[in-house]
Structure formats: structure tokens, C-alpha cells
Design a protein around this motif. Structure first.
Motif, PDB file in Angstrom:
ATOM      1  N   ALA A 171       0.766  -1.135  -0.109  1.00 40.55           N
ATOM      2  CA  ALA A 171      -0.042  -0.057   0.176  1.00 40.55           C
ATOM      3  C   ALA A 171       0.893   1.459  -0.077  1.00 40.55           C
ATOM      4  CB  ALA A 171      -0.855   0.083   1.185  1.00 40.55           C
ATOM      5  N   LEU A 172       0.322   2.106  -0.738  1.00 38.30           N
ATOM      6  CA  LEU A 172       0.921   3.402  -0.815  1.00 38.30           C
ATOM      7  C   LEU A 172       0.221   4.566  -0.303  1.00 38.30           C
ATOM      8  CD1 LEU A 172       3.464   5.486  -1.659  1.00 38.30           C
ATOM      9  CD2 LEU A 172       2.637   5.319  -3.980  1.00 38.30           C
ATOM     10  N   MET A 222      -3.435  10.926   4.759  1.00 43.03           N
ATOM     11  CA  MET A 222      -3.335  11.408   6.108  1.00 43.03           C
ATOM     12  C   MET A 222      -3.089  12.867   6.567  1.00 43.03           C
ATOM     13  SD  MET A 222      -4.421  10.139   9.154  1.00 43.03           S
ATOM     14  CE  MET A 222      -4.411  10.591  10.828  1.00 43.03           C
ATOM     15  N   LEU A 223      -2.096  13.293   6.111  1.00 39.73           N
ATOM     16  CA  LEU A 223      -1.619  14.676   6.221  1.00 39.73           C
ATOM     17  C   LEU A 223      -0.804  15.092   4.624  1.00 39.73           C
ATOM     18  CD1 LEU A 223       0.248  14.563   9.685  1.00 39.73           C
ATOM     19  CD2 LEU A 223      -2.133  15.796   9.007  1.00 39.73           C
ATOM     20  N   LYS A 224      -1.039  16.205   4.324  1.00 42.09           N
ATOM     21  CA  LYS A 224      -0.358  16.517   3.128  1.00 42.09           C
ATOM     22  C   LYS A 224       1.216  16.719   3.670  1.00 42.09           C
ATOM     23  CE  LYS A 224      -4.028  19.398   1.101  1.00 42.09           C
ATOM     24  NZ  LYS A 224      -4.415  20.935   0.559  1.00 42.09           N
ATOM     25  N   GLY A 225       1.987  16.280   2.579  1.00 44.78           N
ATOM     26  CA  GLY A 225       3.136  16.601   2.734  1.00 44.78           C
ATOM     27  C   GLY A 225       3.818  15.275   3.005  1.00 44.78           C
ATOM     28  N   VAL A 226       3.067  13.959   3.681  1.00 44.78           N
ATOM     29  CA  VAL A 226       3.574  13.036   4.322  1.00 44.78           C
ATOM     30  C   VAL A 226       3.171  11.680   3.276  1.00 44.78           C
ATOM     31  CG1 VAL A 226       3.505  11.558   6.316  1.00 44.78           C
ATOM     32  CG2 VAL A 226       3.539  13.750   6.525  1.00 44.78           C
ATOM     33  N   SER A 227       3.977  10.770   3.218  1.00 42.17           N
ATOM     34  CA  SER A 227       3.638   9.637   2.358  1.00 42.17           C
ATOM     35  C   SER A 227       3.996   8.242   3.147  1.00 42.17           C
ATOM     36  CB  SER A 227       4.436   9.494   1.104  1.00 42.17           C
ATOM     37  OG  SER A 227       4.278  10.563   0.365  1.00 42.17           O
ATOM     38  N   GLY A 228       3.193   7.236   2.855  1.00 42.73           N
ATOM     39  CA  GLY A 228       3.478   6.205   3.772  1.00 42.73           C
ATOM     40  C   GLY A 228       3.613   5.074   2.566  1.00 42.73           C
ATOM     41  N   LEU A 229       4.203   3.672   3.495  1.00 41.72           N
ATOM     42  CA  LEU A 229       4.043   2.516   2.829  1.00 41.72           C
ATOM     43  C   LEU A 229       3.789   1.471   3.907  1.00 41.72           C
ATOM     44  CD1 LEU A 229       7.325   2.664   0.603  1.00 41.72           C
ATOM     45  CD2 LEU A 229       5.121   2.616  -0.346  1.00 41.72           C
ATOM     46  N   THR A 270       5.476   2.334   7.228  1.00 43.05           N
ATOM     47  CA  THR A 270       6.482   3.325   7.725  1.00 43.05           C
ATOM     48  C   THR A 270       6.158   4.768   6.907  1.00 43.05           C
ATOM     49  OG1 THR A 270       8.878   4.128   7.615  1.00 43.05           O
ATOM     50  CG2 THR A 270       8.031   2.902   5.554  1.00 43.05           C
ATOM     51  N   ALA A 271       6.408   5.644   7.490  1.00 41.22           N
ATOM     52  CA  ALA A 271       5.963   7.076   6.941  1.00 41.22           C
ATOM     53  C   ALA A 271       7.141   8.058   6.993  1.00 41.22           C
ATOM     54  CB  ALA A 271       4.663   7.778   7.765  1.00 41.22           C
ATOM     55  N   ARG A 324      11.191  12.334   0.970  1.00 40.40           N
ATOM     56  CA  ARG A 324      12.174  11.314   1.049  1.00 40.40           C
ATOM     57  C   ARG A 324      11.453   9.975   0.501  1.00 40.40           C
ATOM     58  NH1 ARG A 324      15.979  10.084   4.542  1.00 40.40           N
ATOM     59  NH2 ARG A 324      14.794   8.334   5.434  1.00 40.40           N
ATOM     60  N   MET A 325      10.003   9.753   0.148  1.00 48.78           N
ATOM     61  CA  MET A 325       9.273   8.874  -0.286  1.00 48.78           C
ATOM     62  C   MET A 325       9.442   8.764  -2.058  1.00 48.78           C
ATOM     63  SD  MET A 325       8.248   5.983   1.208  1.00 48.78           S
ATOM     64  CE  MET A 325       7.491   6.651   2.864  1.00 48.78           C
ATOM     65  N   THR A 326      10.641   8.705  -2.397  1.00 50.58           N
ATOM     66  CA  THR A 326      10.990   8.845  -3.973  1.00 50.58           C
ATOM     67  C   THR A 326      10.628   7.545  -4.522  1.00 50.58           C
ATOM     68  OG1 THR A 326      13.355   8.293  -3.581  1.00 50.58           O
ATOM     69  CG2 THR A 326      12.626  10.637  -3.373  1.00 50.58           C
TER      70      THR A 326
END
Length: 275
Positions: free
Chosen positions: A189-190, A195-202, A219-220, A225-227
Motif C-alpha cells: 500500500a502507498l 493522512m497529512l499533506k506532505g507525508v507519504s507512507g508504505l 513506515t511514513a 523522502r518517499m521517492t
């Protein structure tokens, strides 16, 4: 207690679980459940009698009672404590990625964070606290857990999620559906700003010994950083440690299944206990 009353009681306890220590007023519980005031009051009185719910004397708000903590402790001792089994792998994920790792379980149509570990990267992505509940589909672990449901269950979850989306202005049902479809295709899942703008998670799911998805590890980090270059490596780390957690779960379940006292036939009749 009828099945309908039981379902209503469980629904009330889930609302109180999401409310945390501050609890909810009777009028809030009535509004959120759509039940009449006498019905909600009657169910709460029954739950109070069993210490599943308590009422704060000063505010008159309702919150979960201590008996639920006792039952949870007893259940954990019966089989295994997932947080304890996964703690070493959670720390490893945070260390290897440098980012914040999360462990979540599914409770109805919600994901509950049961552990969080921080990595060494100076900018932290604390998108959720331990104990926080949020709808499935919000955040990477929520997307992973929703994607693990069969289509019929997922549609029921979407109906429940829709009512809670006003609390999460960065996510729409369309975005959640798209993220779930992508998770089913990719095997992970990506979440990009759900949840929050500017934050990505896997995140990836964790299954029990029978292969049923019961949790998700993720992880978030800040989105920069989540390139695309890092994602495959992070997914590899998540899957490796999810697999190790699954092995520990299977071992714990086997111990619980075969370590209990068994009764077998004795050679000369009667029975003997064997452990």
C-alpha cells in the motif's frame, strides 16, 4: 441480549474506544449511532454494570471501563501479544529506513495503531499516536488492511468510512478506492497525503498462521523522502520483517495449540494427562 442489542453495544464501545480518555457525551453517542436516547442509555447502563463502560463523575461523559483492559490482557496471555512479537522487527524497520514505523491491527472498519518506532532521520512523520483509531483507508496501514478484505467486505467498509471522511479533509472515497486498487495490484500500500499533506507512507499486511491478514506494518516519511527510487527498497524491508513476524505468530499459535494439556487414552483403560 438479542443479536441486535449486542451489535449496538459493540458499536458504542468502538465509538468510545476512538474517543479515548475524554469519552463521549450521551447526546454525542445518540447522534453517532442514530439510536434513541433511551436505547443508548439502557445499553450503557448494562455495560456499566459489567465494568465495560464507566461514567466520569465530573463531566458525565462515558468512556471504556477497566474490565476491557483485563479481558485484553487475558486474551493476550492465551495466544500471543502481537506488539511484543513484532517489537524487534518494528525497531529494525525504523533503523533500516531511518523513518517512523507503525504497526496497526484491524478493528471492524477501523485501523488501530498498537506500536510506533522512530528512525534516525531528523524530520519525523508522527502521523498517528499509539492507540489511535482511524477509518480503514486512511494512511498506508489502513489502505493495506482495507485492500486485504474481500470485495463485499470492502464495500461494507467503504459505507462506514464515508461517514467519517469529514474528519479527514485530505482524503476522499475516490482516492481511497484508487489507493486500494493499486495496493491489490502492487502487493503493497502507498498513501500519498491521505493522512497529512506532505507525508507519504508504505505498508504491507501481516497474516496469522492460517494466512488471514490480521495487521499491517508500515513506515511514513515526508513525501520528499518517499521517492520512486527508495520505494522498492522500503517495500523489500517491510516484506522481509513482515515475514519474520508471521513466522513468530505461527510459532506462537503452534505453542498455544500443542502446548496445552491433552488427554490421551492410557494403555490399560482410563485416561492420563499429557502436556
Amino acid at each position: 441480549m438479542t443479536t441486535q442489542t449486542l451489535e449496538r453495544a459493540i458499536g458504542l464501545m468502538r465509538i468510545l474506544a476512538a474517543a479515548g480518555p475524554e469519552g463521549r457525551r450521551l447526546v454525542d453517542l445518540q447522534r453517532e449511532t442514530g439510536l434513541t436516547k433511551p436505547t443508548v442509555h439502557r445499553i450503557l447502563d448494562s455495560l456499566k454494570d459489567e465494568d465495560f463502560v464507566e461514567q466520569v463523575e465530573d463531566s458525565r461523559r462515558y468512556r471504556l471501563g477497566k474490565e476491557l483492559a483485563v479481558l485484553g490482557w487475558s486474551a493476550g496471555r492465551t495466544v500471543y501479544d502481537l506488539k511484543e512479537l513484532a517489537s524487534e522487527e518494528m525497531a529494525a524497520v525504523a533503523s533500516k529506513t531511518g523513518d517512523t514505523s507503525f504497526l496497526a491491527i484491524r478493528s471492524g472498519h477501523e485501523a488501530v495503531c498498537i506500536d510506533r518506532q522512530t528512525g534516525h532521520y531528523p524530520v519525523k512523520a508522527f502521523t498517528v499516536e499509539v492507540g489511535t483509531r482511524r477509518p480503514l483507508g486512511i494512511g498506508a496501514t489502513g489502505v493495506a488492511l482495507l485492500a486485504a478484505l474481500d470485495p463485499e467486505q470492502a464495500e461494507l467498509a467503504n459505507d462506514a468510512i464515508r461517514a467519517q471522511l469529514p474528519r479527514f479533509p485530505n482524503a476522499s472515497l475516490r482516492q481511497i478506492r484508487e489507493a486500494v486498487a493499486q495496493a491489490r495490484r502492487d502487493g503493497y500500500a502507498l498513501s500519498e497525503g491521505l493522512m497529512l499533506k506532505g507525508v507519504s507512507g508504505l505498508a504491507v499486511t501481516i497474516s496469522d498462521g492460517q494466512g488471514h491478514p490480521i495487521a499491517a506494518i508500515g513506515t511514513a516519511a515526508i513525501s520528499d523522502r518517499m521517492t520512486g527510487k527508495r520505494i522498492p527498497e522500503i517495500v523489500r524491508v517491510l516484506k522481509m520483517h513482515a515475514n519474520r513476524i508471521e513466522q513468530r505468530i505461527a510459532a506462537a499459535e503452534n505453542r498455544a495449540r500443542f502446548g496445552a494439556t491433552r488427554v490421551v487414552k492410557a494403555s490399560r483403560g482410563g485416561t492420563v494427562k499429557k502436556t
